[in-house]
Motif scaffolding. Structure first.
Motif, PDB file in Angstrom:
ATOM      1  N   ARG A 129       0.775  -1.288   0.068  1.00 11.89           N
ATOM      2  CA  ARG A 129       0.094   0.020  -0.123  1.00 11.89           C
ATOM      3  C   ARG A 129       0.867   1.235   0.116  1.00 11.89           C
ATOM      4  O   ARG A 129       0.543   2.394  -0.534  1.00 11.89           O
ATOM      5  N   GLY A 130       2.174   1.191   0.476  1.00 12.30           N
ATOM      6  CA  GLY A 130       2.960   2.289   0.550  1.00 12.30           C
ATOM      7  C   GLY A 130       3.736   2.424  -0.691  1.00 12.30           C
ATOM      8  O   GLY A 130       4.725   3.298  -0.752  1.00 12.30           O
ATOM      9  N   ALA A 131       3.606   1.487  -1.566  1.00 12.66           N
ATOM     10  CA  ALA A 131       4.445   1.420  -2.782  1.00 12.66           C
ATOM     11  C   ALA A 131       4.180   2.518  -3.934  1.00 12.66           C
ATOM     12  O   ALA A 131       2.991   2.970  -3.835  1.00 12.66           O
ATOM     13  N   VAL A 135      -2.287   0.837  -8.131  1.00 17.63           N
ATOM     14  CA  VAL A 135      -3.682   1.455  -8.755  1.00 17.63           C
ATOM     15  C   VAL A 135      -4.587   0.425  -8.331  1.00 17.63           C
ATOM     16  O   VAL A 135      -4.647  -0.691  -8.944  1.00 17.63           O
ATOM     17  N   LEU A 136      -5.595   0.673  -7.567  1.00 19.90           N
ATOM     18  CA  LEU A 136      -6.653  -0.195  -7.149  1.00 19.90           C
ATOM     19  C   LEU A 136      -7.707   0.029  -8.237  1.00 19.90           C
ATOM     20  O   LEU A 136      -8.003   0.917  -8.598  1.00 19.90           O
ATOM     21  N   THR A 137      -8.530  -1.093  -8.465  1.00 18.02           N
ATOM     22  CA  THR A 137      -9.472  -1.193  -9.522  1.00 18.02           C
ATOM     23  C   THR A 137     -10.859  -0.855  -8.949  1.00 18.02           C
ATOM     24  O   THR A 137     -10.992  -1.175  -7.771  1.00 18.02           O
ATOM     25  N   THR A 180       4.023  -6.562 -11.558  1.00 17.27           N
ATOM     26  CA  THR A 180       5.378  -6.099 -11.369  1.00 17.27           C
ATOM     27  C   THR A 180       5.897  -5.478 -10.283  1.00 17.27           C
ATOM     28  O   THR A 180       5.340  -4.466  -9.847  1.00 17.27           O
ATOM     29  N   VAL A 181       6.766  -6.160  -9.263  1.00 19.44           N
ATOM     30  CA  VAL A 181       7.178  -5.569  -8.129  1.00 19.44           C
ATOM     31  C   VAL A 181       8.668  -5.482  -8.116  1.00 19.44           C
ATOM     32  O   VAL A 181       9.352  -6.335  -8.268  1.00 19.44           O
ATOM     33  N   VAL A 205       5.101  -1.105  -7.041  1.00 18.70           N
ATOM     34  CA  VAL A 205       4.099  -2.210  -7.387  1.00 18.70           C
ATOM     35  C   VAL A 205       3.179  -1.615  -8.491  1.00 18.70           C
ATOM     36  O   VAL A 205       1.948  -0.952  -8.258  1.00 18.70           O
ATOM     37  N   SER A 206       3.338  -2.300  -9.579  1.00 13.38           N
ATOM     38  CA  SER A 206       2.544  -1.630 -10.516  1.00 13.38           C
ATOM     39  C   SER A 206       2.014  -2.884 -11.663  1.00 13.38           C
ATOM     40  O   SER A 206       2.635  -3.904 -11.870  1.00 13.38           O
ATOM     41  N   ASP A 207       0.978  -2.438 -12.491  1.00 11.14           N
ATOM     42  CA  ASP A 207       0.657  -3.256 -13.469  1.00 11.14           C
ATOM     43  C   ASP A 207       1.200  -3.099 -14.849  1.00 11.14           C
ATOM     44  O   ASP A 207       1.089  -3.901 -15.776  1.00 11.14           O
TER      45      ASP A 207
END
Length: 343
Positions: A129-131, A135-137, A180-181, A205-207
């Motif tokens: 959550r702090g990354a 982006v949350l859907t 991808t982290v 932390v990203s798509d």
């Protein structure tokens, strides 16, 4: 006067430059991190790199959890769920009209332990959550109309409010989402591997893929630097303009002072030639008064011939007085201008 616009532009340019530098630095770091193509190879990589820990790596996989959260409104299953509720209403303002406004009623977040799985192994992710880049859907967005009673609605109306309803939004990180982290890889005593925020370095932390992240960071770095250059040029222009205006104002001030002194010297010479011996009998204070010209302080051309009411100051000609609302000497408001006549 302080050149606020120029200083603000220069400070904005400095902030944008720092943002661009930070984005460029993150892009360079992402280029140098170890990329793990299969999660099963991460354990071997950690064992081989035990002397160079902490090890920042880039891993990819799909989100999974042993205890996923069942979303209340959308029906999705996720590992991070955020719920917000906003009260929307109309508010009566001082102008007599109704304007729409909102207030946050509820904001809560749930997260369960989760991992990335690429089919070869699992890697747990901690502190996502702090990354950066998460982006949350939006799983659900529902507007519930206000169901207040007549009495309650009347009380709200008397307070200048009209309740419209509650907007509930549910955001979720669903299971099965490819991510991808980029972070620090750590292996505990029981052999479990997790990715967490490094003490130094980026945590993403990203798509998007690692190559897309690097490209986006490079693009934003360039945009920030170009914007910084633009703000710098504009800020310098504003500061230079203010400096030129200040110099010109000081120059006009000195020229005006020279004109006043020249007019005073000319008038003093004319009066001394006509008075002859009578000037010797006058007091020292009267001599000083004669040295000052009776010129309008605005135009410095006509003699002053108007009195301001109620302050009583006399320092302007009638032509200049017609354009004034406040006395140039005491700044008091002028109610009336009376013309004087000299004999």
């Amino acid at each position: 006067m302080i050149p606020v616009g120029g200083i603000t532009c220069c400070l904005s340019a400095a902030a944008l430059y720092l943002l661009g530098r930070s984005s460029g630095r993150d892009a360079d770091v992402l280029k140098s991190v170890s990329r793990v193509n299969q999660l099963k190879d991460l354990a071997q990589l950690l064992d081989a790199a035990s002397k160079v820990l902490p090890l920042v790596v880039a891993v990819s996989g799909r989100v999974g959890s042993d205890t996923p959260i069942n979303c209340e409104y959308s029906g999705l299953r996720g590992v991070i769920v955020e719920q917000t509720a906003e009260q929307h209403f109309l508010k009566h303002n001082d102008a007599g009209s109704w304007i729409q406004d909102s207030a946050l009623m509820l904001s809560m977040c749930k997260e369960v332990p989760w991992y990335l799985d690429d089919g070869t192994s699992r890697v747990h992710v901690v502190g996502a959550r702090g990354a950066t880049g998460l982006v949350l859907t939006v799983g659900s967005e529902v507007f519930e109309e206000s169901g207040r009673s007549l009495v309650r609605g009347t009380l709200d109306y008397l307070q200048g409010l009209k309740m419209l309803g509650v907007k509930r939004i549910e955001r979720v990180l669903p299971t099965g989402t490819p991510l991808t982290v980029v972070g620090e890889a750590v292996k505990d005593d029981i052999g479990s591997i997790r990715i967490q925020r490094p003490h130094k370095g980026p945590f993403y932390v990203s798509d998007k893929t690692i190559d897309q992240l690097i490209a986006n960071l490079g693009k934003w770095s360039r945009l920030y630097k170009y914007a910084s250059m633009g703000f710098t040029v504009f800020g310098i222009y504003l500061l230079a303009k203010h400096a030129v205006q200040y110099i010109m104002e000081r120059r006009r001030h000195w020229e005006m002072r020279k004109r006043v002194l020249a007019a005073a010297a000319k008038k003093a010479g004319q009066e001394e030639g006509g008075l002859n011996g009578k000037a010797e009998n006058r007091s020292e204070s009267t001599n000083k008064d004669r040295m000052m010209p009776d010129l309008c302080v605005i135009c410095l051309e006509q003699e002053y011939n108007s009195v301001f009411v109620p302050c009583g100051h006399m320092c302007c000609c009638m032509a200049c007085s017609s354009h004034l609302t406040n006395c140039p000497l005491c700044r008091r408001r002028i109610d009336k201008v009376v013309k004087t006549f000299r004999h």
